[in-house]
Design an enzyme around this catalytic site. Sequence first.
Site, PDB file in Angstrom:
ATOM      1  CD  GLU A  58      -3.280  -0.768   1.910  1.00  0.00           C
ATOM      2  OE1 GLU A  58      -3.466   0.383   2.358  1.00  0.00           O
ATOM      3  OE2 GLU A  58      -4.065  -1.716   2.131  1.00  0.00           O
ATOM      4  CG  HIS A 331      -1.660  -3.399   8.593  1.00  0.00           C
ATOM      5  ND1 HIS A 331      -1.748  -4.742   8.332  1.00  0.00           N
ATOM      6  CD2 HIS A 331      -2.831  -2.865   8.163  1.00  0.00           C
ATOM      7  CE1 HIS A 331      -2.917  -5.020   7.782  1.00  0.00           C
ATOM      8  NE2 HIS A 331      -3.593  -3.888   7.663  1.00  0.00           N
TER       9      HIS A 331
END
Length: 472
Positions: A58, A331
């Site tokens: 990402e 995350h």
Amino acid sequence: MSTNPPPDSPPPPSQIRILTLNCWGLKYLAKHRYQRLSEIGRQLALASPAPEIVGLQECWTLQDYESIRQQTRHILPHGKFYHGGIWGAGLAILSRWPIEEASMYGYPLNGRPTAFFRGDWYVGKGVACARIRFGPSAHSVAEVFCTHLHAPYEREPNDSYLCHRTAQAWEIAKLMRGAAERGHLVIGLGDFNMLPSSFAHQLIQAHAPVRDAWQVIHPDSSVGAAIDPVEKKRNKPIPTAELNLRVNGATCDGRFNTWRWTKKEQKLLLKGKEITVDPQEECPRGKRLDYIFVGDGGYPPAFPPARWKVDSVRISMTERHPTLRCSLSDHFAVEAVISCPSGGEDDMSSTATPAGLQGKKAPNASLAPDTYDRIIDMIDVYARRERSQRRWRLAHFVLSVVVSIGCFVGVWWTGNHLPYVAFILVLVSTLNFGAGILDGLIGGLFMTSELRALREFEWEVRNAKQLVEQTS
């Protein structure tokens, strides 16, 4: 040809430090994207000891990648930003050592264009591959596979994208298996969007000679969030926030990550109010979605035993942004240290037990027969769904043509007498035909392509099952 290194060649490393992180760098959508990813680059640059192979997911924009590259160039001089899909692949690999080859392997099954609000099909998910030479020997080569599997939107076994994620796990396992059979060190890392108890997790370790680095060090770690039924069956107490980081490796949804806080808590944080988390607070939602898989040597006894072993794993990049006070991503990172006394040099006399298999039976080079049947049944269920969808979409296309012709006939009869009716008919015809064309393209092109990919996947599974049955 001799593989002896030149006199001035540096010896290969006996340890390699690996890091993987989902950066949450969605352009226009992720909050404080530029500031967070810039800080991620700064934290990587200041890390001590420094990571030597890094996989990012990402990381969508070249601008963010270049920012991280610029800050880490002194410790990670080699890197590759991978292009793929309509909106990009979001994958990048950084390395201390030269990248000899790189390629982007797109997954044949990768979401649906109709689920545009989810975006999986548009981002071109796949595997970022890099061959990294860390020493002069023919065996001083690491093949790195960085990926981001399809996101789960329902819990297994009711996840409508379970077949997609299973096919993707099969594909990356196949790539890692081939690298191991070439005698190279295999490093698979990324956001796999799966729990340690999931079918995809089992499939990867059964279909490729790799091991989940976290489970090597923490074999009794959680197999899901405390609220998940699969974890509840273990009758373990709800873990604390600190235990989830230290033992369970929770990279997502944990109490320490500010992006999983309530809206009220996030607003207070952005207003400058410092909020601390009690390490002993219960953390029922924290789970592990990010992984580092490591392996080499192939399947014994057909191939030499593995030389690299996992020394340690930990969760890192838990620091908050120095001014925004938010977590650097939704995350946390996973960091692993692997070692080999010979640094990957040729050592065919080694009889060491494969990494993480001390006291365990060595893996077979195949899955159990009932596992193949399970995958075939999964493919069959999804293929029936897609064939039904294709019929309805093509029927809608045909109907839209009939409706549009009817509207134009109506315009012909009413155009001079009822102009406002003619306008409505033209508008209806245009919108109806546009929707029909879109459904026709999806049904006739996309779904046909997906069904063909399913046939290829099914053939591979059936062929693998047949080979197992012939050798059993």
